[in-house]
Every structure is written in structure tokens, then in C-alpha cells.
Enzyme design. Structure first.
Site, mmCIF file in Angstrom:
data_model
loop_
_atom_site.group_PDB
_atom_site.id
_atom_site.type_symbol
_atom_site.label_atom_id
_atom_site.label_comp_id
_atom_site.label_asym_id
_atom_site.label_seq_id
_atom_site.Cartn_x
_atom_site.Cartn_y
_atom_site.Cartn_z
ATOM 1 N N ASP A 273 19.589 -6.223 0.328
ATOM 2 C CA ASP A 273 18.748 -4.773 0.129
ATOM 3 C C ASP A 273 18.634 -3.642 1.379
ATOM 4 O O ASP A 273 18.419 -2.848 0.451
ATOM 5 C CB ASP A 273 17.139 -4.642 -0.723
ATOM 6 C CG ASP A 273 15.925 -5.644 0.562
ATOM 7 O OD1 ASP A 273 16.535 -6.718 0.612
ATOM 8 O OD2 ASP A 273 15.223 -4.827 0.959
ATOM 9 N N ASN A 274 19.242 -4.510 2.399
ATOM 10 C CA ASN A 274 19.149 -3.515 3.371
ATOM 11 C C ASN A 274 20.365 -3.366 4.143
ATOM 12 O O ASN A 274 20.508 -3.889 4.814
ATOM 13 C CB ASN A 274 18.347 -4.269 4.610
ATOM 14 C CG ASN A 274 16.727 -4.434 4.168
ATOM 15 O OD1 ASN A 274 16.260 -3.543 3.623
ATOM 16 N ND2 ASN A 274 15.823 -5.339 4.637
ATOM 17 N N ASP B 208 0.716 -0.810 0.076
ATOM 18 C CA ASP B 208 -0.274 -0.410 0.240
ATOM 19 C C ASP B 208 1.054 1.082 -0.164
ATOM 20 O O ASP B 208 0.370 2.175 0.207
ATOM 21 C CB ASP B 208 -0.945 -0.108 1.215
ATOM 22 C CG ASP B 208 -0.475 0.080 2.949
ATOM 23 O OD1 ASP B 208 0.602 -0.094 2.387
ATOM 24 O OD2 ASP B 208 -1.075 -0.471 3.840
ATOM 25 N N GLY B 209 2.334 1.045 -0.501
ATOM 26 C CA GLY B 209 2.884 2.318 0.478
ATOM 27 C C GLY B 209 3.178 3.015 1.357
ATOM 28 O O GLY B 209 3.396 4.498 1.854
#
Ligand code: AMP
Ligand code: MG
Length: 491
Positions: free
Chosen positions: A249-250, A122-123
Site C-alpha cells: 500500500d506504500n 483516530d484519523g
């Protein structure tokens, strides 16, 4: 009308396939809940002037006129599985501000609405995870550990739906950059060597300028990132920090701690400590963190191979050498950190073993990591002050034997006891963001709209090396020993 903040836009100057340009999605009723004035000042902003517009700016409802909003593309290995497209699914980069030491720092809104990278999400972000990141990232900074920072937290006035409806919020994150190992993977996975090259140039210009003039710049870049990651993870180990979701990605190219999702601090010492509810295999357990960092850096090395040497065998052999050196780098930083925790100003061969023996005793006694080292500071000052430390152990005899070995080692060290104790109290925090405290603060904020416990805890964590009078209880372990604390990804 919001004022211009003085943004630069170096990321925007990269090729268009590096990002998607789009504005944040406005929220219903933004309300500022936390604002970091010292950080604002450090970013060259006038805190008062910015705070007046903070709710509308840092919710994304009305951006500063010089913002140039972008969602960044990246990929990543999540729990070992490669996902070729992740990207900023709920974050928007506004631009870079030059801080008081001349370093450009990204300003990013997190929880700012859907982007082309949102996939099913949902962003948005919920208030609890936003406040957790705000609190823990600023606590890490106060502990002297490289980290992204938190400038503001704004309630959106809209619910977000997870298992329940929760208050929504937007975090303003400040980072040396948002380049990740996964950013390199995004281009490498597409066979876009030119993209990897442009990214490497950008990373060197921004973080490792000395690498650009090395004989093999990409190899020097890899080595420099390895060094910062080794230093970073060693720092985590000194304070019992479990990142919880060390996906590629982290893992930040800058060497900052990034993405405070399910992170937590260990109370009782145990190397297998895991908090995240989704980490079933214990992949990201406390003691696995250095090995995982090396695994992630190996993924970075793979991306850089074509830049290292056109002969792929030679590229692999050069990169392998750098990756294999990670363990030694980490061990050096770890031993350095442990010497400080043990009060050693000189170096001897057996120091790391002495530290490991103490950790084994802590594990056997399920002793609180932070408190045990803090009590060791008192024992350093005066042998008569050993009693509180010894009381943490059911059977004190093994610890007594260890203390004899430690004192023997201290007798060959250079400092006076009182001086040593002071130094140790600057290496062993009196307070960390303990899970029961963080939970209580977030619970009050989310369920009752009461921010007072959050701000009190925040203030205590700003001075982790000593507890102010009246705040001593913040140093205490959880009443029940903590039980089995669980954290959840902020998604
Ligand atoms: P994280 O677990 O926060 O590191 O996020 C992993 C990936 O999922 C990133 O690409 C995020 O942008 C994306 N993501 C996480 N939460 C959401 C969300 N609520 N909406 C859209 N994307 C998300
Ligand atoms: Mg992430």
C-alpha cells in the site's frame, strides 16, 4: 471565504466502490506552520491568495468551493501479511490540480480525521511526522528523486494521543496520483475483475498512456510500473535512503516515493541498515529494497493476470517474464547511478564491480556513505586531495589499492579531472537529511514551538549539491557516529 483552486475530479468519475465521499473533520484552531510557495506556483495557484486562506483550507475547516472530498479504498500487504481493507484512514483527497507541465496532481489532506477506513485509528497525525514528511519529501525532490510533495503543514490546535499527548497537524500532500499496488489488490481480493480493469484503464490514462495501445495493455502497464520502480529504488540506493515501510500500500503506481513514515538516511554505510522500530526482521533493510520492490510488483502482477490473458497459464508465463526482468532493470539503473557517483562518463563491463568493491570497503570501515563519496569528488580533481578520504579509514591500504584501480579506469574515461569533479559533485550530494539534524529540528518544533531550526535545515536541503558558506556543518556526520537511530511509524 476560500477561493476555488481549479480542481478536476477524475477519481470521482470512477465507480462508487472505489472511494467513500466525505468531508474532513474540522479542527479546533488551525495555524499554518509551513507553506511551499514554489510548489503552489507550479500548481497554477497564486501563492499569496492561497496563503491567506491556507490555515482554514489545509486543515479541512473550510474547503475551497470546488473541492470534492474523498477517502480512497485500498488493500495491502503489510510486512508480508495481506490486509484486504486498508484505505485512507486519515486522509482526504480534495481533487486534482493541473501543474505547469500539464500533469494533473492530487491534493490530499493527511491527518484530516476519521473515515470509513480508519479501523481503530483516530484519523489524525502528529506534528513531528507531518514535519518529517514535509522536510524529507521536499529534500528528495531537490535531490531529483521522484516523490510526492508537500504543500502545507497546519497545526490543528488539538492534541493527538500516541504514547504521549502531542500537537496535532495536517499535511497537504501533492502526488502524481495516490494509486498504489494495494489499490489493485483491493479489487482483485474481492474477485472484482471489472474493478481491476477500470483501475488499470485509469492508471494508464494518468501515467502510462503508451501502454493503452500496446498489444496487451495490462502487461505493458506492469512492465512500465516495474521500470519506474526499478529506477526509483536505484535512486534511493544512491543516497542511502531507507524507506522503512515498503508495504504494497506504500508502493505508488506512478513510481513516486510515497509515505514517509519511519524513513531515514543511512550515515555509516551498511547494507543491513534498518531504522524502523517495528521492522524486527529487517525486512525493509537498505539492501533488501530492490528485492522487496520486486516482491511488491509480483503482487501487482497477480492482480493483473485476468487482464493479461484469459488462459491463466499463459497469463502467468507472460507476467513472470516481466517480473523476472526486474532484477536486470534495477541493475541497469543502479550501475548507471554508480557510474555517475564514480565520475565515469563511459561504460565498461567492470564498472559495477568497481563500485561494489568500494562499498565493501566503506562497510568494513563503517565510513559515512555521503561524506566518502563527496571526498571522492575531491580525489577526482587532484590525487593530492585524497588524504581526507583516506583518513576515514582505519587501515587505508585497501582503499589505496582501490584508488589505483579507479584511476586506472579513469585513464580510459573521456573527461578532464576538473570537469569530472564538477560532474561528480552533481551526483554525490553534499548534504542529505541526516537523522541527527532532522531530529533536532523536529524536537525544537514539537517541544518548544520553535520552527527556526526546521526552516534553516529545509533551506540547506533545497540545494543539496553544495553547502553555502557558513552551512558546512550540515554536511557532517553525527558527532557520535549516530549510534542506533530508531524511527517510529507516524500513526
Ligand atoms: P501507513 O502506515 O501510514 O502507511 O498507514 C497504513 C494504514 O493505516 C492506512 O490505511 C492508513 O490510512 C491507516 N492509518 C494510519 N494511521 C492512522 C490513524 N491515525 N488513523 C486512522 N487510520 C490510520
Ligand atoms: Mg501508507
Amino acid at each position: 471565504m476560500p477561493l476555488p483552486l481549479g480542481f478536476q475530479h477524475s477519481y470521482r468519475a470512477l465507480p462508487e466502490r472505489f472511494y467513500a465521499a466525505l468531508p474532513p473533520t474540522p479542527v479546533r484552531e488551525p495555524r499554518l506552520v509551513a507553506f511551499n510557495r514554489p510548489l503552489a506556483r507550479d500548481l497554477g495557484l497564486d501563492p499569496g491568495a492561497v496563503e491567506a486562506h491556507a490555515a482554514e483550507m489545509f486543515s479541512g475547516n473550510r474547503l475551497p468551493p470546488d473541492a470534492s472530498p474523498l477517502a480512497l479504498a485500498y488493500a495491502g500487504h503489510q510486512f508480508g501479511h495481506f490486509v484486504p481493507q486498508l484505505g485512507d484512514g486519515r486522509a482526504i483527497l480534495l481533487g486534482e490540480l493541473v501543474d505547469s507541465s500539464g500533469v494533473p496532481r492530487d491534493l490530499q489532506l493527511k491527518g484530516s480525521g476519521r473515515t470509513p477506513f480508519s479501523r481503530g485509528g483516530d484519523g489524525r497525525a502528529a506534528l513531528g511526522p507531518v514535519l518529517r514528511e514535509y522536510l524529507v519529501s521536499e529534500a528528495m525532490h531537490a535531490l531529483g528523486i521522484p516523490t510526492t510533495r508537500s504543500l502545507a503543514a497546519v497545526l490543528s490546535g488539538e492534541p493527538v494521543f500516541r504514547d504521549d499527548a502531542l500537537p496535532g497537524a495536517v499535511l497537504t500532500r501533492v502526488a502524481a496520483s495516490h494509486l498504489r499496488v494495494g489499490t489493485f489488490q483491493y479489487f482483485a481480493a474481492r474477485g472484482d475483475t471489472e474493478g481491476v480493469g477500470a483501475l488499470a484503464q485509469y492508471a494508464m490514462a494518468r501515467h502510462y498512456p503508451e501502454a493503452a495501445s500496446a498489444p496487451i495493455p495490462a502487461l505493458a502497464l506492469l512492465a512500465a510500473v516495474c521500470e519506474r520502480q526499478a529506477a526509483l529504488v536505484a535512486r534511493w540506493m544512491m543516497v542511502g535512503f531507507v524507506h522503512g515501510v515498503m508495504n504494497t500500500d506504500n508502493t505508488a503506481i506512478s513510481g513516486e516515493t510515497i509515505d514517509y513514515g519511519p524513513c531515514a538516511f543511512m550515515d555509516a554505510y551498511h547494507p543491513e541498515t534498518v531504522f524502523s522500530s517495528i521492522d524486527h526482521q529487517g525486512r525493509y533493510a537498505f539492501a533488501n529494497q530492490p528485492g522487496i520492490a520486486q516482491w511488491n510488483l509480483t503482487r501487482l502482477a497477480e492482480c493483473l493476470l485476468p487482464l493479461i490473458d484469459p488462459d491463466s497459464d499463459r497469463a502467468v508465463s507472460l507476467a513472470t517474464e516481466v517480473i523476472e526482468a526486474f532484477a536486470g532493470r534495477f541493475q541497469r539503473h543502479w550501475t548507471h547511478g554508480m557510474r555517475a557517483k564514480l565520475g565515469l562518463a563511459t561504460q565498461e563491463e567492470g564498472d559495477a564491480a568497481l563500485a561494489s568493491e568500494l562499498l565493501e570497503l566503506l562497510q568494513g570501515a563503517q565510513a559515512d556513505y555521503t561524506l566518502a563519496f563527496r571526498r571522492l569528488c575531491d580525489a577526482a580533481e587532484d590525487t593530492r586531495s585524497q588524504a581526507p578520504l583516506l583518513r576515514m579509514f582505519g587501515d587505508a591500504a585497501p582503499l589505496e589499492q582501490w584508488l589505483v584501480r579507479w584511476h586506472d579506469r579513469l585513464s580510459r574515461d573521456t573527461r578532464y579531472p576538473a570537469e569530472r569533479a564538477v560532474a561528480m559533485r552533481g551526483a554525490n550530494p553534499a548534504v542529505i537529511p541526516r537523522n541527527h539534524r532532522v531530529e533536532a529540528a523536529l524536537q525544537a518544533a514539537v517541544a518548544e514551538g520553535d520552527m527556526a531550526p526546521f526552516f534553516e535545515l529545509f533551506e540547506v536541503l533545497q540545494s543539496p549539491w553544495a553547502l553555502a558558506p557558513g552551512r558546512e556543518a550540515y554536511g557532517d556526520p553525527p558527532p557520535s557516529g549516530g549510534g542506533r537511530y530508531r524511527t517510529f511509524c507516524g500513526t
